[in-house]
Structure formats: C-alpha cells, structure tokens
Design a protein around this motif. Sequence first.
Motif, short mmCIF file in Angstrom:
data_model
loop_
_atom_site.label_atom_id
_atom_site.label_comp_id
_atom_site.label_asym_id
_atom_site.label_seq_id
_atom_site.Cartn_x
_atom_site.Cartn_y
_atom_site.Cartn_z
N UNK A 343 0.81 -1.23 0.00
CA UNK A 343 0.00 0.00 0.00
C UNK A 343 0.84 1.27 0.00
N UNK A 344 2.14 1.18 0.19
CA UNK A 344 2.97 2.38 0.19
C UNK A 344 3.11 2.93 -1.22
N UNK A 345 3.42 4.21 -1.31
CA UNK A 345 3.64 4.86 -2.61
C UNK A 345 5.09 4.64 -3.00
N UNK A 346 5.30 3.81 -3.99
CA UNK A 346 6.63 3.47 -4.47
C UNK A 346 6.72 3.84 -5.94
N UNK A 347 7.88 4.33 -6.34
CA UNK A 347 8.04 4.79 -7.72
C UNK A 347 7.77 3.65 -8.69
N UNK A 348 7.06 3.98 -9.78
CA UNK A 348 6.75 3.00 -10.80
C UNK A 348 7.90 2.89 -11.80
N UNK A 349 8.00 1.71 -12.37
CA UNK A 349 8.97 1.47 -13.43
C UNK A 349 8.37 0.44 -14.38
N UNK A 350 8.89 0.38 -15.55
CA UNK A 350 8.35 -0.56 -16.54
C UNK A 350 8.80 -1.97 -16.18
N UNK A 351 7.84 -2.89 -16.11
CA UNK A 351 8.11 -4.29 -15.81
C UNK A 351 7.91 -5.08 -17.10
N UNK A 352 8.99 -5.64 -17.62
CA UNK A 352 8.93 -6.27 -18.94
C UNK A 352 7.98 -7.45 -18.96
N UNK A 353 8.01 -8.29 -17.92
CA UNK A 353 7.17 -9.49 -17.96
C UNK A 353 5.69 -9.16 -17.78
N UNK A 354 5.38 -7.99 -17.18
CA UNK A 354 3.99 -7.56 -17.07
C UNK A 354 3.56 -6.69 -18.23
N UNK A 355 4.55 -6.12 -18.92
CA UNK A 355 4.31 -5.27 -20.10
C UNK A 355 3.57 -3.97 -19.77
N UNK A 356 3.73 -3.50 -18.55
CA UNK A 356 3.18 -2.19 -18.19
C UNK A 356 3.91 -1.70 -16.94
#
Length: 750
Positions: A343-356
């Motif tokens: 639930x914490x706010x963590x920076x997003x990054x592109x996840x190749x296996x999820x494709x988003x």
Amino acid sequence: MMAGMLTQLPLPLLPAGAAELAPGVGLVTGAGGGGLVSVHGLATFAWDAGDEAGRRLAAVQLVRLRAVSQAQAAAAFGVDPVTVWRWDQALAAGGVAGLVPARRGPKGASKLTPQLAARIAELDAAGKTLREIAAATGVSTFSVRNALGRVASAGQHAAAGAAAESAGLAAGDDDAGQGAVVPVLPDPVPRDGERALARWGLLGEGAVPVFTPGARYPLAGLLLALPALEGTGLLGAAREVYGQVKDGFYGLGATLLTLVFLALAGEPRAEGATRVPPAALGRVLGVDRAPEVKTIRRKLGELAAAGQAADLIMALARRHAAARPDALGFLYVDGHARVYYGTRIVQKTHVARLKFPAPATMETWVTGQDGDPVFMVVAEPSDSLAGELRRLLPGLRGIAGEGRRVTVCFDRGGWSPALFADITGAGFDLLTWRKGPAPDLPAEVFTTVTCADDRGRAHQYELADTIAELGISEGPRKGQTVTLRQVTRRVPARAGATRQIHALTSRTDLPAGEVCWRLSSRWREENYFRYARTWFALDALDSYAASPDDPDRMVPSPARKTAAARIRQAEAAAQAAEAARDAALLQLRSPAPGQAAYLSNQVINALAAPVEAAWRELDEADQAAAAVPARVPLGALSPDMARLDAEVKQITHAIRMAACNAETALARALDGHYARAGDEAYALIREALIISGDIRPGPGELLIRLDPLTAPRRTQALAALCDQLTAAGARYPGTDLVLRYEVKSHPTPA
C-alpha cells in the motif's frame, strides 16, 4: 460436594507408594495393571487390571473435577493431552460405554478360507507370481503370503521387537553399516543449560553443534549441500564482513545455515519456518530445535543494522571469482524489476514481464557465463541500465582482479556510445546488440558459419563481419567516436523476407559464430530470474520496513510529457491547416469548366490566416516546452514517496544466491552418473535434499546415511554424488567433523 472438598485445604498425606500428580492427588499403580487414585487422602477412583474403560473414566473425572490439569492427567496415564480430550468427548457422547476400547483388526470374517488357501497353494505350485495369484483369487498379496506361510507370526514380531529394543535400535536396514544400530528419532541432547546462559549473555556467540546418533532423521538430505555451500564461501564472507555478532544461543553460522536449509527445503522466506518442524530442522543444525520466525527476523534485523549487506555480497562475489575464475570470462548484466504489491507509494517502473509500469524496486544483477549469480546491487530509482553499468565498473574490476580483461554482455537497455568508451577505457571488453536504425548489408557479404557452443550444441548462422563507427553526442566525450566490430546475422522474416540483427563487440579474437551464441546465452540470466522467482523467493518482500524517499532527488518532470503532447497537437493542427489552404488555392487556380474564380490578396490572406494561427500556436508550444525543466525535485511531485528497505533484502539475496549456487553445483556433479541429468538433475537434487536418513557422529567424522530415493536409478545417481562429496573432505561448520556420505541400498521386492 466433591467440589466443596477440593476448595478446602489439602491433606498433606499420600498413600504409600503413590506418585504425586498434583498437590493432594496421588496415583497408586498395581502390579497387574490396576490402579487407585487418591484425592486429598480419600480413595476416589479405582480400576482392576484390564478395565480400560475404568482407567479412562478416572482420567477424565480427575480433569473434570479440576484436581489435575489435562497435561498432568496425560502424563500420569501415559498418553498425550489430545487423547485425554478425546476420552472426555467420548464420555460426553456415549457415557461410560463410549470409553470401552473398540475391537482392533478386521471387523468381518476372514476371506482366507481353507478352500481358498488350498487354491492359493495350487497356483503357487504352478509357478504363478504373488500378484497373479492375488488377481486370480480376489485377495491381496499380503493374504497370499499369509496363506503360503511367508509372513512372520505375532510372536516372531514380538521377539524381534524385544531384541531390537534391548539393543537400543529401530533402524532395521540390512546394510546398516558394519552392523551398527541406532535409535529412530532419539531425543536431542538437552541444551537447557546453554539456553539459560545465552539468556543472560554468558554463552558467547552461539551454541556448539552436537549430534545425537539416530535413524530416519527428516531433512537429513540437507546436509548434502554443505560441501557445495563451503565452495560458495558464504559463511567465511559473512564472518569477514560482520565479525563478532551479538551473543546468543544461535550464532551467525547457525542463523545463516538455517536460512540456507530453509531455502533448499523449499521455504526460502523466514515465514517458511512455520511449515518446517523446528525439531526436524534442529537435528541437522546440531541443536535441540531450530530458530523460529521471530528469532530469524530478529537476527536478520541485527545484521541489517550493521549496514554492510553490500559488502557481504561483494565478499561473496570475490570468493565466487576465486573458486571459479573460468566462469568469469563473460559477465552478463541485466536489470530486474521486483514488483511491489503493498500500500505504500513506491516509484513506478516498466516491468517487462507484465508489459506495463508498476510500483517496483529495480535491481542490477551480474551472472557468470553459465548463468550463476555472482552479485547484485539495488539500482537507483529512474536510473537506466547504461547508468548502472557505469556505476558497476569499479565493482567488476574488484571482482575480476587487476589486469584481467573480462567481457561485459548486456542488452539494448545499456546502449550508449559514451558508455562503450568508458567500458573499454576501464580495461573491459563489451558485447551487446546494436540499437536504432542501421543500414542493411548486401547479401553477398554473408557467409554460412557452423559452430558449437560451450555445452556442445551445434549452431548454424548466416553472418557478416564488419566495422562500425559510433559518434558520441553527449557527456565529456562529446565529439569523439568509438570503433567496434559489428557481426551481423541474417534471419528469416515474414512472407519469405529476411532481416538483419547487428551485434557489437570490442573483441576481435572471437570467431563470429561465438559472438552470436555468447550474446544469445544472455538468456541464461533470465532463466536464473525465473528459477529464483519459483524456488528462492527472488521477488519476496523480506522486510516490511520503508523509509521516506529523498525529496531532493531529481526525477523526470511529468510536465514535459504534457508539453510534448501539446507540441504534437500543434504540429498536427499546422499540417492540417496547410493542407486545407493548399486544397483551396488549387481549387481557385483550377476552376471547373464554365465556372469563374477570382484570386485576390484578400482571398489569399483569408486562406493563410488559419495557417499563421496554427504556426503561432506551435511556436508558443515550443517555447512553453523549453521553459519546462527536464527534472524536478521528487518532493515537489510526490512528498509521500517511500523507498523499500534494501538492507534485509540484500542479505537474503546473498544467502539465496549461495543456496542456489550450491544446488547448481550438486546438479552439475550428476553429469555422467545420471542418464537424464540434462532434464532432471535439479528435480533429483531437490528430492535428495529433503530425504530422510541416519546421522551418526563418530571420532572426527559425521556419517550421513540417506534413505533411497523414489527409483533405483535415482538412488544410484545419488550414491555416485555421495562418493564425490565424501572425497571433498568438507567439515561441518563450527566443528572438526569431516562429512562422510552414504546411501542405503534400494529395497528389493519380496
């Protein structure tokens, strides 16, 4: 009335020969099995020999009267507390009749009639097998053996059991090792005194492992990993980095061994200790019981407080390099996104296996040419693989050693001509894919190349070997060029066409075919990621701690994306306005036959007005975009952004890397001893690591005799592995006991 009596002061006297169960409660046991219970000097319950229902009734009534606790009643009557509870339930459900023991054994008439026994004897005389006789007569193979007199009688079993008990054994293997016999699952050596000393800080750092000779120890197969674990250098690296840790019953070595054994047993997280019996794991650790979840977390917290997890991983990497220098000729580097679902706010990054994009922590991993993990670092948020590679160069040099030229392999995420110059300038070679558009080569420069890789697999490529010059457009090397060798591979494409894939390297000595399969072998690192996610909790959240992210850290400004979108819209609007103006002018200049058209300055100005407005909008969008900073402080965008704890995760990464490398070493040792080692080596090792066996300490050695595996061919392969491990001469950590391994022979059918 009895309840009133129990509230009075208890009489201090007990009957002669009575065993005290609780204050004022005594039990007198008769020679024939009868008994009498005295409560506060009064004979309250009695039963004769053979009166099992009366005996059970006495136990239940004592608990109901609160004269004794359930545990005290169970200890007095030789059962466990659950049995006393069941007796109470049976009494409540069916009265005293519910306490009468049920008849044991078969409830119906025996199928083995004299006629059937004669028929079985005839079939046996005719040479039929036990299974064939059982199928023909409709009984089990045991009944067939019983009819033929091939089953020992109850008296024979009792005599054998008495002989075994008198010898103090319960391991009935015909190859028990020079006739030695040991008890099955004996009680461990009591360690209460050492635990008491540890509680007051008087024991020192950790209890010394002490083993009790015994048979059928669960998880005895985990001890197979010790010689390979010694090769990884985990315990030595941890001692080098952390030195002396806080005094306690479980020292540094015991804590690390616990986590390694849990990982190899399929429970790599600390919470997995709840699914492994502490007594079973304690037997292979040489203590009475293994540490449980709370203790494991506390120990990890103590190590994390030192802030030296990165030093531990580097020390482990240096030992890996010293043990396997041949595996470091090519190092594969890639990023791994560890997705966060909290639930914490963590920076997003592109996840190749999820494709988003998703909230995640980025890590940069380095593996050897076989795909074995060497070390890892936690990547800086928003940093590219190229930036991480530049940051890794000093660490890679410390691992490889001065003067050694190692080839660093990575994918297109590390594309940067400036980085290529930095890599070669630091004394490394590089191998990567070319990124971006590149001119195709003519067909006549390609030749067919056949080669074999390091595992003996044949490859055939259509290759062209050329030179590529790359210009550097940024950084302190701006204006310089980098000259690299380019190996181009031509592969089939759709509709019968072909396409070209370009690989770049600074190695001029490698054959062109090896350049291709070496770069394709980068997928071995991806295979490790997949395997570690499945078996070693690569992405697990090992610590729930987090800290506020640096508010002054510069991050990409989202306003730049909005400004870029405005520019694209203005460009599209300007192009549409120009197209509309040109179409109107064309119509005016080429009117239809018989139709008049007048072209004046006023008409031209009216047609050009929308175009000029669109271009003004585009100029304003360009100026607004130029005024937007490329990066802004994180605190201005998301002041609540958090960064997940990395210290504990790096410690668990180091432990699981060592466990994985140890498992891999055992799997590779099966080559030449197991026909399906290429497909089933890891599955066999995972089975062997959780197999039961005997543990027999002796003068200067610790013998581990494992039970056979599920199939004779697997047992034979395990026996060959045990011979190799015994020849290694490894010692149990913290002792002078040399490890010796054996496997019991596979049982043969009767």
